[in-house]
Design a protein around this motif. Structure first.
Motif, short mmCIF file in Angstrom:
data_model
loop_
_atom_site.label_atom_id
_atom_site.label_comp_id
_atom_site.label_asym_id
_atom_site.label_seq_id
_atom_site.Cartn_x
_atom_site.Cartn_y
_atom_site.Cartn_z
N MET A 136 5.41 -3.37 -2.33
CA MET A 136 5.87 -3.71 -0.98
C MET A 136 7.36 -4.06 -1.03
O MET A 136 7.90 -4.45 -2.05
CB MET A 136 5.12 -4.93 -0.44
CG MET A 136 3.67 -4.72 -0.17
SD MET A 136 2.95 -6.18 0.62
CE MET A 136 3.41 -7.46 -0.55
N ARG A 137 7.98 -3.96 0.13
CA ARG A 137 9.36 -4.41 0.34
C ARG A 137 9.28 -5.63 1.27
O ARG A 137 8.79 -5.52 2.39
CB ARG A 137 10.20 -3.30 0.95
CG ARG A 137 10.46 -2.14 -0.01
CD ARG A 137 10.97 -0.92 0.73
NE ARG A 137 12.21 -1.17 1.47
CZ ARG A 137 13.44 -1.07 0.96
NH1 ARG A 137 13.59 -0.76 -0.33
NH2 ARG A 137 14.50 -1.28 1.70
N VAL A 138 9.76 -6.76 0.77
CA VAL A 138 9.59 -8.03 1.47
C VAL A 138 10.96 -8.66 1.71
O VAL A 138 11.78 -8.74 0.78
CB VAL A 138 8.71 -9.00 0.66
CG1 VAL A 138 8.50 -10.30 1.43
CG2 VAL A 138 7.37 -8.36 0.32
N LEU A 139 11.21 -9.12 2.92
CA LEU A 139 12.41 -9.87 3.25
C LEU A 139 12.02 -11.32 3.49
O LEU A 139 11.12 -11.59 4.30
CB LEU A 139 13.09 -9.30 4.50
CG LEU A 139 14.23 -10.15 5.09
CD1 LEU A 139 15.39 -10.28 4.11
CD2 LEU A 139 14.69 -9.56 6.43
N ILE A 140 12.68 -12.24 2.80
CA ILE A 140 12.42 -13.66 3.00
C ILE A 140 13.62 -14.31 3.64
O ILE A 140 14.74 -14.30 3.09
CB ILE A 140 12.07 -14.36 1.68
CG1 ILE A 140 10.82 -13.72 1.07
CG2 ILE A 140 11.85 -15.85 1.91
CD1 ILE A 140 10.33 -14.39 -0.20
N ILE A 141 13.42 -14.86 4.81
CA ILE A 141 14.47 -15.58 5.53
C ILE A 141 14.29 -17.06 5.19
O ILE A 141 13.33 -17.69 5.62
CB ILE A 141 14.36 -15.33 7.04
CG1 ILE A 141 14.44 -13.83 7.33
CG2 ILE A 141 15.46 -16.08 7.80
CD1 ILE A 141 14.16 -13.46 8.77
N GLY A 142 15.20 -17.57 4.37
CA GLY A 142 15.05 -18.90 3.81
C GLY A 142 14.72 -18.79 2.32
O GLY A 142 14.07 -19.66 1.76
N ALA A 143 15.17 -17.72 1.67
CA ALA A 143 14.78 -17.40 0.30
C ALA A 143 15.35 -18.37 -0.73
O ALA A 143 14.88 -18.39 -1.87
CB ALA A 143 15.19 -15.98 -0.05
N GLY A 197 5.60 -7.71 -8.85
CA GLY A 197 6.09 -6.34 -8.85
C GLY A 197 6.66 -5.84 -7.53
O GLY A 197 6.99 -4.66 -7.42
N HIS A 198 6.79 -6.72 -6.55
CA HIS A 198 7.30 -6.30 -5.25
C HIS A 198 8.83 -6.36 -5.21
O HIS A 198 9.45 -7.12 -5.96
CB HIS A 198 6.70 -7.17 -4.15
CG HIS A 198 5.20 -7.13 -4.13
ND1 HIS A 198 4.49 -5.98 -3.84
CD2 HIS A 198 4.27 -8.09 -4.42
CE1 HIS A 198 3.19 -6.23 -3.92
NE2 HIS A 198 3.03 -7.50 -4.28
N VAL A 199 9.42 -5.58 -4.34
CA VAL A 199 10.87 -5.59 -4.12
C VAL A 199 11.16 -6.64 -3.06
O VAL A 199 10.67 -6.54 -1.93
CB VAL A 199 11.39 -4.22 -3.66
CG1 VAL A 199 12.89 -4.28 -3.41
CG2 VAL A 199 11.05 -3.16 -4.69
N VAL A 200 11.92 -7.67 -3.43
CA VAL A 200 12.12 -8.81 -2.55
C VAL A 200 13.60 -8.95 -2.20
O VAL A 200 14.46 -8.97 -3.10
CB VAL A 200 11.62 -10.11 -3.20
CG1 VAL A 200 11.81 -11.29 -2.25
CG2 VAL A 200 10.15 -9.97 -3.59
N PHE A 201 13.88 -9.04 -0.92
CA PHE A 201 15.22 -9.28 -0.41
C PHE A 201 15.28 -10.73 0.10
O PHE A 201 14.31 -11.22 0.68
CB PHE A 201 15.57 -8.33 0.74
CG PHE A 201 15.50 -6.87 0.38
CD1 PHE A 201 16.64 -6.18 0.00
CD2 PHE A 201 14.30 -6.18 0.41
CE1 PHE A 201 16.58 -4.83 -0.33
CE2 PHE A 201 14.22 -4.84 0.08
CZ PHE A 201 15.37 -4.16 -0.29
N GLY A 202 16.42 -11.38 -0.11
CA GLY A 202 16.55 -12.75 0.36
C GLY A 202 17.91 -12.99 0.97
O GLY A 202 18.94 -12.55 0.43
N LEU A 203 17.94 -13.69 2.09
CA LEU A 203 19.22 -14.02 2.72
C LEU A 203 19.96 -15.05 1.88
O LEU A 203 19.37 -16.00 1.37
CB LEU A 203 19.01 -14.56 4.13
CG LEU A 203 18.42 -13.60 5.17
CD1 LEU A 203 18.54 -14.21 6.57
CD2 LEU A 203 19.10 -12.26 5.12
N ALA A 204 21.27 -14.85 1.76
CA ALA A 204 22.12 -15.78 1.00
C ALA A 204 23.39 -16.04 1.80
O ALA A 204 24.14 -15.11 2.12
CB ALA A 204 22.47 -15.18 -0.36
N ARG A 205 23.62 -17.31 2.12
CA ARG A 205 24.76 -17.65 2.96
C ARG A 205 26.08 -17.73 2.18
O ARG A 205 27.14 -17.67 2.78
CB ARG A 205 24.51 -18.98 3.67
CG ARG A 205 23.47 -18.90 4.77
CD ARG A 205 23.22 -20.25 5.39
NE ARG A 205 22.57 -21.17 4.46
CZ ARG A 205 22.27 -22.42 4.75
NH1 ARG A 205 22.60 -22.92 5.92
NH2 ARG A 205 21.65 -23.18 3.86
#
Length: 309
Positions: free
Chosen positions: A1-8, A24-32
């Motif tokens: 899966m491709r997962v976006l976490i807002i508050g990563a 094993g998932h592809v994880v994106f995370g917001l970074a300020r």
């Protein structure tokens, strides 16, 4: 899966991201900030420059993402911000995703304070919300909006008081080694709690099964509530404080912390096989206090924590 976490990079979001990466998932995370981006990159989380308040920085990911986890930390603007993020994802999903695409799973992080303060009656995941704590009186309406969403596969998670690692809300009690530990409320209260690692495991399971969980609302807490008196007594024993004392809450945040929630959750166990594995708060408190001290072992870290509060 491709997962976006807002508050990563937060207390809840980072362990969730780590659990998904390990699976094993592809994880994106917001970074300020560049520093936050580096933190995510070290954990093999793909950093996305931006923050929740400006969806234009990350909204294009909606075109190819499978799951979005909203785990934004506490802020004065949280009611407006959470609604803004949900609406932005919904609109982008309709505009950016090809016709016939699967719905994005949207996992919204609420909290057990929506159950309100009740020292007598047990509640479950499906108990109607009738008296939420004043601090989170806005959450039930947003929970309903997520759970009944027609564009997204909306899922709601309500963590209890989250413990472990850098301690989060327990930090105020841990950080009183020379004086009394102060806690809002009165004797006899109980806490519904969950370790940050067990909560992260729930996010992993919910993400992987999200296609069949639309509309579900989960209370995520340990099987047994914990006596606040026992917790504070144990804190005093491990941190060397002179004792503990309750005080009358002076604001909605303190009133929420002082609330008792007698929760008997069942949906996460029944639908996902989720079972908390970490030691309870009192039983493992010496370890959790040591983790807190290590996380805040330098002045810069402690200053950053107090500033965030």
């Amino acid at each position: 899966m491709r997962v976006l976490i807002i508050g990563a990079t937060g207390f809840i979001g980072l362990p969730a991201a780590q659990a998904l990466v390990r699976a094993g998932h592809v994880v994106f995370g917001l970074a300020r900030t560049p520093e936050k981006a580096k933190l995510l990159a070290v954990e093999e989380i793909v950093p996305v420059s931006g923050d929740a308040s400006d969806p234009s920085k990350w909204i294009d990911l909606v075109a190819t993402i499978d799951v979005i986890i909203e785990a934004i930390g506490g802020t004065m603007e949280l009611p407006q911000l959470s609604t803004k993020v949900l609406n932005a994802v919904s609109e982008a999903s309709q505009k950016l995703r090809p016709a016939g695409s699967a719905k994005i799973a949207y996992i919204y992080t609420s909290g057990v304070w929506v159950h309100g303060d009740d020292r007598k009656n047990y509640v479950t995941d499906t108990t109607p919300i009738v008296n939420p704590a004043a601090l989170v009186a806005w959450r039930p309406a947003l929970e309903k909006l997520v759970a009944t969403h027609t564009v997204l596969n909306g899922i709601v998670v309500r963590p209890g008081l989250v413990y472990g690692r850098s301690a989060s809300l327990l930090a105020s009690a841990f950080a009183a080694p020379t004086g009394k530990v102060l806690w809002p409320g009165t004797p006899g209260g109980r806490l519904s709690v969950v370790h940050t690692d067990d909560l992260a495991e729930f996010y992993l399971l919910a993400s992987e099964k999200s296609a069949v969980l639309a509309g579900q609302i989960f209370d995520i807490v340990n099987d047994v509530t914990e006596s606040v008196d026992d917790v504070l007594a144990r804190v005093v024993k491990v941190n060397g404080a002179s004792g503990y004392e309750y005080f009358t809450p002076t604001n909605p945040f303190e009133a929420a912390i002082a609330s008792t929630n007698l929760i008997r959750p069942h949906l996460a166990r029944a639908l996902l096989g989720w079972v908390p594995r970490k030691a309870g708060l009192v039983d493992g408190l010496e370890t959790y206090y040591a983790a807190f001290k290590a996380a805040n072992s330098n002045e810069d870290a402690w200053s950053a924590y107090t500033a965030a509060k």
